[in-house]
Design an enzyme around this catalytic site. Structure first.
Site, PDB file in Angstrom:
ATOM      1  N   SER A  94       0.815  -1.220   0.000  1.00 42.66           N
ATOM      2  CA  SER A  94       0.000   0.000   0.000  1.00 42.66           C
ATOM      3  C   SER A  94       0.844   1.265   0.000  1.00 42.66           C
ATOM      4  O   SER A  94       0.427   2.302  -0.521  1.00 42.66           O
ATOM      5  CB  SER A  94      -0.929   0.003   1.214  1.00 42.66           C
ATOM      6  OG  SER A  94      -0.177  -0.106   2.424  1.00 42.66           O
ATOM      7  N   ASP A 270      -2.932   7.227  10.156  1.00 46.49           N
ATOM      8  CA  ASP A 270      -3.015   5.908  10.772  1.00 46.49           C
ATOM      9  C   ASP A 270      -1.689   5.411  11.328  1.00 46.49           C
ATOM     10  O   ASP A 270      -1.596   4.289  11.819  1.00 46.49           O
ATOM     11  CB  ASP A 270      -3.555   4.890   9.768  1.00 46.49           C
ATOM     12  CG  ASP A 270      -2.709   4.802   8.497  1.00 46.49           C
ATOM     13  OD1 ASP A 270      -1.642   5.447   8.452  1.00 46.49           O
ATOM     14  OD2 ASP A 270      -3.116   4.093   7.557  1.00 46.49           O
ATOM     15  N   HIS A 273       0.793   5.094   6.919  1.00 43.20           N
ATOM     16  CA  HIS A 273       0.877   5.744   5.606  1.00 43.20           C
ATOM     17  C   HIS A 273       1.232   7.220   5.761  1.00 43.20           C
ATOM     18  O   HIS A 273       0.727   7.899   6.661  1.00 43.20           O
ATOM     19  CB  HIS A 273      -0.451   5.590   4.857  1.00 43.20           C
ATOM     20  CG  HIS A 273      -0.821   4.164   4.612  1.00 43.20           C
ATOM     21  ND1 HIS A 273      -1.705   3.469   5.399  1.00 43.20           N
ATOM     22  CD2 HIS A 273      -0.389   3.282   3.656  1.00 43.20           C
ATOM     23  CE1 HIS A 273      -1.828   2.232   4.940  1.00 43.20           C
ATOM     24  NE2 HIS A 273      -1.031   2.090   3.894  1.00 43.20           N
TER      25      HIS A 273
END
Length: 644
Positions: A94, A270, A273
């Site tokens: 991600s 979070d 990221h």
């Protein structure tokens, strides 16, 4: 008593430290700095791409400054022009997906982050034929290996750029176990030869893992600690760097994102990221790494090779080399002649025989000496502006970097004041003073990054001469310029106008708004300053010798700043001493001022020799000079055509 002490102190300083000694010190500094930078480049390597990919710092909150070079901010058109018919592939988790989105948004800012989070995401710009793909491979395993292995086959089209990286999923799924780290090492060992093979034909980057903000991590991510991330990064670096036995690895480590994340991870939503601004910085770094060597932007010195010597540069080097050799030969001959003509002692009478010695300096010696000095200065220009020996960095504006130097020069300008030789309006000392402080303000304006001022002068000169002819002006020492009533009225209007304009200029919302009105209304500010400076007799009778000294070399300062003080047409700063911005500015400014002053003296010496008083001789020499420069232009154009 205080004035006497001041004059005695100034004489004492001038006795030990003169302009000549300052220039000698500047020459020594240049030689030492050049030697240090040359040794550093040999030891650390001459590839600025490595600096761009591995080191840097933030200027302010969002401006990233790579170590030793300048990073260009690419526009949409530039990015498409660079990446035309190119294929870029991002492979990983991600975090790599985030980098993919930020990279694509440089090409198309309207591209939305709406793709499948756990799937492949394609992007294609049909106009420029740019293709960018994100391939979802969150772990370094057999799946990632197979994807990379397909590209190594000769029959398959390979991406021009491959950006890969993964680790956090392995830490998360296996709960941060040591067995998972061992398996990661084995998997990346099996992938390393494939990446190395691809790196021979494509640009391959392995993105090291960014740190996390552990306090913000959710419960199912608590095992992703910075200690674990460091262990995985160490494994990747050691394995990929040792994938080739006898030469340096062609797989480039994208480790700069770690430094960026260390400064910005606290802004993460979070804890895992990065914020969007940090992703954009990393994406722009990737764009600079690939595109700078293709488009060669003026303000993007990172990853740009040293430009080859032009024909004019080679001819200039030959000319100045011959001048230096000629001067040395002339000096040796002159010295030997001087020794022969030394007075000798008559042994019989005990007296010295005095020979008549011609001590005057010949024009040829002055000419050769001037070209010799100019050749050394031009060599310094080349080192700073073209050779990539010294470093260059982007500018970053803050109020302190602009206003503190302004206050310094204002205090020095007021401190060093003397009486003028004449008390006319805009006398020579006053105009030199004006040119000096204006040039210093312009220099500070340029180096601090404060921004990315003839009809009026002719009109004022006409009005001044008309008033002087009618004997309206009183230009005696200590006398007001006009009668007391008129002088007081004009002074009041001038002060109000000056303050009003200053307030308006400082409150402009943007540069475009100021530039639209400034050419029309700046005459008010200029006229107000002239009246304030010249109406009172006392103000007209003194001048700042500090500003006037700089005013006498204002042209040289203005020209030299672009080559040996600033960089990339004022967009950057020359870095002689990396890691210490304040000391760098002090040293580079000292050398810059010494060089400008020496150039002023050289041009004066050359003008007296090259430009004769006889009109016919002057025209002949001007014709020869014009023919010489026309020849240079023709040679330059021929070389440009041969390149293209």
């Amino acid at each position: 008593m205080a004035a006497l002490a001041y004059n005695l102190g100034k004489r004492e300083i001038n006795h030990y430290f003169s302009v000549r000694s300052a220039k000698v010190l500047a020459l020594v500094a240049v030689l030492l700095l050049a030697a240090c930078h040359l040794a550093s480049r040999r030891y650390r390597g001459n590839d600025s791409c490595e600096y761009l990919l591995s080191s840097g710092r933030f200027l302010g909150e969002k401006v990233w400054q790579p170590h030793s070079c300048m990073m260009h901010k690419y526009k949409i058109s530039e990015a498409k022009n660079c990446l035309v018919d190119k294929h870029i592939a991002f492979i990983g988790d991600s975090r790599i997906r985030q980098l993919f989105y930020s990279f694509v948004k440089i090409i198309n800012p309207q591209f939305k982050e709406e793709g499948n989070k756990h799937g492949n995401i394609p992007f294609e710009d049909k106009i420029s034929s740019v293709k960018v793909d994100f391939l979802w491979h969150p772990e370094v395993n057999g799946s990632m290996k197979q994807c990379i292995k397909v590209w190594t086959e000769d029959s398959v089209a390979k991406p021009h750029v491959i950006v890969a990286g993964a680790a956090t999923w392995s830490i998360k799924i296996h709960n941060g176990s040591n067995e998972a780290l061992s398996q990661y090492k084995m998997n990346i060992t099996s992938i390393a030869p494939l990446l190395e093979k691809l790196a021979k034909t494509s640009d391959v980057y392995w993105v090291l893992q960014d740190p996390v903000y552990e306090d913000l991590l959710s419960e199912n991510r608590k095992m992703i600690t910075n200690e674990k991330i460091d262990a995985y990064n160490e494994a990747a670096v050691s394995i990929l760097n040792s994938s080739t036995r006898n030469s340096k690895s062609n797989v480039k480590m994208f480790s700069v994102s770690k430094l960026i994340a260390q400064e910005t991870i606290t802004e993460s939503l979070d804890g895992l990221h990065l914020p969007e601004s940090s992703r954009e910085t990393s994406a722009m770094i990737l764009m600079n790494v690939y595109c700078n060597k293709i488009l060669k932007p003026v303000d993007g010195s990172c990853c740009q090779p040293r430009p080859p010597l032009t024909l004019i540069q080679k001819l200039a080097a030959c000319f100045f080399t011959l001048s230096i050799i000629g001067y040395l030969i002339f000096y040796i001959i002159h010295r030997n002649t001087h020794r022969k003509n030394k007075p000798c002692t008559d042994l019989e009478s005990g007296e010295e025989k005095k020979n008549i010695i011609n001590t005057s300096v010949s024009p040829l010696e002055v000419l050769l000496q001037s070209f010799c000095k100019l050749g050394l200065i031009m060599a310094y220009f080349y080192m700073c502006d073209r050779a990539n020996l010294f470093m260059k960095e982007n500018k970053f504006y803050t109020h302190s970097t602009f206003f503190i130097p302004i206050i310094y020069i204002l205090v020095l300008g007021v401190f060093y004041n003397e009486n003028t030789k004449e008390t006319k309006v805009l006398n020579r000392e006053q105009t030199d003073e004006w040119k000096g402080w204006m040039q210093l303000v312009i220099l500070i304006y340029h180096i601090s990054g404060a921004s990315t001022v003839v009809f009026h002068g002719m009109l004022f000169a006409f009005i001044y001469l008309a008033l002087q002819k009618r004997q309206v002006l009183s230009e005696g020492k200590g006398e007001p310029l006009f009668s007391n009533k008129i002088s007081n009225f004009l002074l009041f209007i001038s002060v109000v106008s000056f303050l009003t304009y200053s307030i308006w200029a400082s409150s402009c919302k943007n540069k475009a708004e100021c530039n639209e009105l400034h050419p029309s209304v700046s005459v008010v500010q200029i006229l107000a300053f002239i009246l304030i400076r010249n109406i009172p007799g006392y103000a007209r009778s003194v001048y700042s010798s500090f500003f006037a000294w700089f005013g006498k070399i204002s042209l040289e300062l203005f020209i030299c700043q672009y080559h040996i003080w600033l960089a990339a047409d004022t967009r950057g700063i020359l870095v002689l001493i990396p890691g210490n911005p304040m000391l760098n500015i002090i040293v580079s400014t000292f050398i810059f001022v010494c060089v400008a002053h020496e150039i002023s003296q050289i041009t004066n010496d050359l003008a007296q020799i090259i430009i004769p008083k006889d009109n016919s001789s002057l025209l002949k020499r001007l014709a020869c000079i014009a023919a010489f420069f026309c020849g240079l232009l023709i040679l330059s154009s021929i070389q440009d055509k041969s390149r293209h």
